[in-house]
Enzyme design. Structure first.
Site, mmCIF file in Angstrom:
data_model
loop_
_atom_site.group_PDB
_atom_site.id
_atom_site.type_symbol
_atom_site.label_atom_id
_atom_site.label_comp_id
_atom_site.label_asym_id
_atom_site.label_seq_id
_atom_site.Cartn_x
_atom_site.Cartn_y
_atom_site.Cartn_z
ATOM 1 N N ILE A 631 0.867 -1.181 0.000
ATOM 2 C CA ILE A 631 0.000 0.000 0.000
ATOM 3 C C ILE A 631 0.905 1.231 0.000
ATOM 4 C CG2 ILE A 631 -1.746 1.274 1.306
ATOM 5 C CD1 ILE A 631 -2.715 -1.337 -0.146
ATOM 6 N N GLU A 707 -10.443 -0.763 -8.269
ATOM 7 C CA GLU A 707 -11.676 -1.494 -8.571
ATOM 8 C C GLU A 707 -12.046 -2.499 -7.491
ATOM 9 O OE1 GLU A 707 -12.541 -1.057 -12.230
ATOM 10 O OE2 GLU A 707 -10.671 -0.028 -12.663
HETATM 11 MO MO1 MOS Z 1 -12.061 1.758 -14.622
HETATM 12 S S1 MOS Z 1 -14.044 1.233 -14.945
HETATM 13 O O1 MOS Z 1 -11.193 0.667 -15.580
HETATM 14 O O2 MOS Z 1 -12.048 3.334 -15.149
#
Ligand code: MOS
Length: 741
Positions: A631, A707
Site C-alpha cells: 500500500i 476497482e
Molecule cells: Mo475503470 S471502470 O477501468 O475506469
C-alpha cells in the site's frame, strides 16, 4: 529508501482542489471563446425526417447550429475504443453523421452561441420531425434474442469450460440454480463532463475530462483525419469518471467540430440529464448460476451464464463470469456471455467491469449454497479456497485472502452471527451479517516518464497519466521523492497532457503499477546519471560515490553517510554545461508468458439493520479487508476503498436507471430520482489492509486498488439482508418495497 512510500501523505493537490484553483475543463476560459449546447433526440429508433434550426438561429448571440445535414464527415476508428473488445474495431457511434437515431437521448445537433444561456435556450427551439420505428428498451423481452459476441475484452472466447458440469452435478448432494437481474447503473461523476476545443490553423487543442489523454488524442486524430502531432489533449483534473472517461465520447469531438466551424474556441458542458445518454453506463444483466456441492460444501460443479445489454450499433462486452472462472477451486465449470441489443447508449466500463455485476451474482449464489448445505457462508468459502489459479493453473504471485477472511470476521464479530435467518434483532429491527469475497486482476501496461533535476535542487517528474481521484499526483510524488532521495517538497509531478511522456489510460486499477513503475524507473535512471556525472570528475567531493550513496537536499547533492561531502547541483551541472539533469524511461508492460497469476484479494463483511415495517435497509457496520500488495499511501488507499464501498452500497440498495418503455426515455436522469448513497446511508467504514510483499507484480510491489473496493460489496449486503430477513431478493437493487412484497 521508504521515507515517503507507505506513509499517509496528504494529497499534494488537495490545497488546489479545496481552494478552487484546480482547473477542470469547465473552468477553462479562452479569449473569444463561444459556448455550445447539445440537442438530443426524443425517440428511440427511427429517422430524422426534418430538422428545423431556423428558430434557434434567429436567437440573438447564436452563431450556428450543426446537424447531420451540415456536419463534417468523421472517419470511423480502425481500432476499438477503450473498454471495447478488439472485435469491435470499426464500430462505434459517430455523432451527427446521418439521419438515423438509435436511442432516446442521442445527440442530433449542437448550437453554438456567445453565451451558454443563449446556446441552451436556442437548443430548445430546434424542432424535429421523426419517422418512428419500433424500439426495445426492455431487456427481459429482448432476452430471447441474445447473441454471442465475437470476443471478450481481451480478445478471448467469451465461453469457458473446464471439466464437465454435467458430471459435477451428478456428484453433487445439493444444487442451487438462482437467476439474478442487475439494473443499469450510471457513473454520475460529480462534475458533468465538459470539453473546450481550440484550433490554431490545423492544430487542435482539447481540454477534456478524460482518463487517458494519449488515447483520446489517437481517437480524435483518427475521427478528424488529423496527424497525431496536430492534436493536443490536456486533462490535469477530472471531476470523477469511474470508467465513463475511458472512451472518447461524442461531445468531445463535437466541441472540436464546432470550434473549427465557428473559428473560435468552443466550450461544451453536458447537462446532468445529457450525462445519462452521452458517457455510457454499467449495463443491465441477467445471470443464471448453477452450483452443485457435496454436503461438506465442496463445489463439484459451477455454471454461470450471463447476458447483458448493449446498444443497437455497437458492441460492448463485460465478461461477467471472469471471477467465477478463477475464484474457487471447482473442477467442473462452464461459463458463457451473451449480449442483447436495446435502444440505449452504448454501455462502457463502470468501476470494476465486469466483476462488479459478475461477483454480485456469484457471491450471492455462494450464500444461497451455504444456506442450502447448512454451512456457515465464510466456512463455505474457505472449503473451496483456491491455492493456485484454477483457470490458468499458475501459482499466485501472492494471495492473502485467508488473512482477509480471518481479520474481517474478527472485526465484524462474525462469531456472534446466528445460523438461522431472521433470528438476530436489535429492538424492533432485524439484524443481519453478510460476507462476500472480492478480487481484481493486477494489470501493468507500458508507460513512460521523464525526470528533470534543476540547479536549484527541484525535480520535475512528468507522465501523461490521469488523476481521476485515486491520488495519482500524490503517490507519484512519493515514488519520485523516495527513488531520487530528495525531500518531497522539492518534487513536482505533472500529468494529463499529451505533451508529456506516454501513459496508458487510468483504468483497470493499473496506474500505480504502470505509471508508478515508469516514474520509479525514470527516477532511478536520473540518480544513476547523477552518480555518473559526479564520477566523471575526480576532484568532486563526491567522487567515488554510487547512486545509492546520494541524496539531494536543498540545492545540493550529498552523501547520506557523510553530509559534509556535498556539492551544489549548480556547480556540478555547470561543469558539464548542462541546464539540468534529465532522464526519460519507458517501462514495459507485464511480460508474457506469465509465470504467476496476480490478483488482489479481499473480503467485505457487513452488518445491516432492516426495518420490518418499511423494508428500509441500513448498512450499520462495514469492514473491508484488502490484500493488494504494498500500500503506497494508506491515506489515498483508504479513500479508494471507502469510495468503492459507497458505490457498492448504491449498487446493492439504490442505483437503477429506469426507462419509460413507450418512449424509450430514461425517466430518472437526475440526482434526485436516481438514488446514490448520501452521508446518511454510509456508516463509518473500516478498512484493513493486509500488507503483502509481492516481488513478482512490478518494482513497487503494488497491485492496484481502484476497482477491488467495489467488487463484492453489493453481494455482502444482499447476503446480510437475507440473513436479517430470510428473504432472498434476486432482482437487484434491493429496494424497500421488494422486502415488503
Ligand atoms: Mo475503470 S471502470 O477501468 O475506469
Amino acid at each position: 529508501m521508504n521515507k515517503h512510500l507507505g506513509h499517509a501523505l496528504p494529497r499534494v493537490d488537495g490545497r488546489l482542489k479545496v481552494t478552487g484553483q484546480a482547473t477542470y475543463p469547465s473552468d477553462v476560459s479562452l479569449p473569444h471563446m463561444l459556448h455550445a449546447h447539445l440537442v438530443m433526440c426524443t425517440i428511440a429508433e427511427g429517422r430524422i425526417a426534418l430538422i428545423d434550426t431556423s428558430a434557434a438561429e434567429a436567437i440573438p448571440g447564436v452563431i450556428t447550429v450543426i446537424t447531420h445535414e451540415n456536419a463534417p464527415r468523421l472517419q470511423p476508428l480502425s481500432f476499438p475504443q477503450v473498454g471495447q473488445p478488439p472485435s469491435s474495431a470499426g464500430n462505434g457511434f459517430l455523432p451527427l453523421q446521418d439521419d438515423r437515431v438509435r436511442f432516446n437521448g442521442q445527440v442530433i445537433a449542437v448550437v453554438v452561441a456567445e453565451t451558454p444561456e443563449q446556446a441552451s435556450y436556442a437548443a430548445g427551439l430546434v424542432t424535429v420531425a421523426y419517422d418512428r420505428e419500433p424500439h426495445q428498451v426492455d431487456m427481459e423481452t429482448a432476452l430471447h434474442a441474445g447473441f454471442k459476441p465475437k470476443t471478450g475484452g481481451f480478445g478471448e472466447d467469451v465461453d469457458y469450460s473446464r471439466g464437465a458440469v454435467k458430471n459435477g452435478l451428478a456428484e453433487a448432494d445439493v444444487t442451487v440454480r438462482p437467476h439474478y437481474n442487475t439494473a443499469i447503473n450510471h457513473h454520475n461523476a460529480l462534475a458533468p463532463f465538459a470539453t473546450v476545443a481550440a484550433w490554431e490553423g490545423d492544430r487542435l487543442t482539447v481540454y477534456d475530462a478524460i482518463q487517458g489523454v494519449h488515447i483520446e488524442r489517437s481517437v480524435l486524430a483518427e475521427w478528424l483525419s488529423l496527424p497525431l502531432d496536430k492534436v493536443r489533449v490536456i486533462s490535469p483534473f477530472v471531476g470523477g469518471a469511474f470508467g465513463s472517461g475511458l472512451r472518447t465520447n461524442a461531445h468531445s469531438v463535437i466541441a472540436a467540430i464546432a470550434a473549427r466551424r465557428v473559428g473560435h474556441p468552443v466550450k461544451l458542458v453536458l447537462t446532468r440529464k445529457q450525462m445519462y445518454t452521452s458517457v455510457g453506463h454499467r449495463p443491465q444483466t441477467h445471470q443464471e448460476l448453477t452450483l452443485g456441492a457435496r454436503w461438506d460444501g465442496q463445489l463439484t460443479a459451477l455454471r454461470h451464464d450471463a447476458v447483458h445489454a448493449t446498444s443497437m450499433g455497437d458492441e460492448y462486452v463485460d465478461v461477467n463470469t471472469e471471477v467465477t472462472q478463477m475464484l474457487y477451486a471447482c473442477p467442473n465449470l462452464e461459463a458463457s456471455t451473451r449480449l442483447v441489443r436495446l435502444n440505449i447508449d452504448t454501455p462502457c466500463p463502470m468501476r470494476a467491469p465486469p466483476q462488479a455485476n459478475g461477483v454480485f451474482c456469484l457471491e450471492s449464489a455462494m450464500d444461497e449454497l451455504a444456506f442450502a448445505v447448512g454451512i456457515d457462508p465464510l466456512e463455505l468459502r474457505l472449503r473451496n479456497y483456491a491455492d493456485s489459479d484454477p483457470e490458468t493453473g499458475l501459482p499466485w504471485s501472492s494471495k492473502s485472502l485467508k488473512d482477509c477472511y480471518v481479520q474481517g470476521a474478527e472485526r465484524i464479530g462474525w462469531e456472534r452471527r446466528t445460523s438461522t435467518p431472521r433470528s438476530m434483532h436489535e429492538g424492533r429491527y432485524l439484524i443481519g451479517l453478510g460476507v462476500a469475497t472480492t478480487t481484481y486482476p493486477t494489470f501493468k501496461s507500458g508507460a513512460s516518464a521523464s525526470v528533470r533535476i534543476f540547479p536549484d535542487g527541484s525535480a520535475l517528474v512528468q507522465s501523461g497519466s490521469a488523476d481521476i481521484g485515486p491520488g495519482t499526483y500524490t503517490i507519484m510524488t512519493q515514488i519520485a521523492a523516495d527513488t531520487l532521495n530528495i525531500p518531497i517538497n522539492q518534487v513536482r509531478f505533472e500529468l494529463g497532457d499529451t505533451a508529456l511522456p506516454y501513459a496508458p489510460l487510468e483504468g483497470g486499477s493499473m496506474t500505480a503499477a504502470s505509471v508508478g513503475s515508469a516514474v520509479h524507473d525514470a527516477c532511478h535512471s536520473a540518480r544513476s546519471r547523477l552518480a555518473e556525472l559526479l564520477n566523471r570528475d575526480k576532484n568532486s567531493p563526491l567522487a567515488g560515490s554510487s547512486a545509492e550513496d546520494l541524496e539531494i537536499v536543498a540545492d545540493s547533492v550529498r552523501r547520506t553517510d557523510d553530509p559534509s561531502r556535498s556539492e551544489r547541483l549548480a556547480d556540478l551541472l555547470g561543469r558539464h554545461g548542462l541546464p539540468h539533469l534529465e532522464a526519460k524511461v519507458k517501462s514495459p508492460g507485464a511480460g508474457k508468458p506469465r509465470q504467476f497469476s496476480s490478483h488482489a484479494f479481499g473480503a467485505h463483511f457487513v452488518k445491516v439493520r432492516v426495518d420490518p415495517d418499511t423494508g428500509e435497509v441500513g448498512v450499520i457496520h462495514f469492514v473491508s479487508t484488502i490484500a493488494a500488495g504494498r500500500i503506497l499511501n494508506p491515506n489515498t488507499a483508504r479513500s479508494q476503498i471507502i469510495g468503492g464501498i459507497t458505490g457498492g452500497i448504491g449498487h446493492a440498495l439504490m442505483e437503477q436507471t429506469e426507462f419509460d418503455l413507450a418512449s424509450g426515455r430514461i425517466i430518472n436522469a437526475n440526482l434526485s430520482e436516481y438514488h446514490i448513497p448520501v452521508n446518511a446511508d454510509v456508516p463509518d467504514l473500516e478498512v484493513i489492509f493486509i500488507q503483502e510483499k509481492d516481488p513478482h507484480v512490478n518494482p513497487l510491489g503494488a497491485k492496484g486498488i481502484g476497482e477491488i473496493a467495489l467488487i463484492g460489496v453489493a453481494p455482502a449486503i444482499a447476503n446480510a439482508v437475507f440473513h436479517a430477513t430470510g428473504i432472498r431478493i434476486r432482482d437487484f437493487p434491493i429496494l424497500p418495497e421488494k422486502l415488503l412484497a
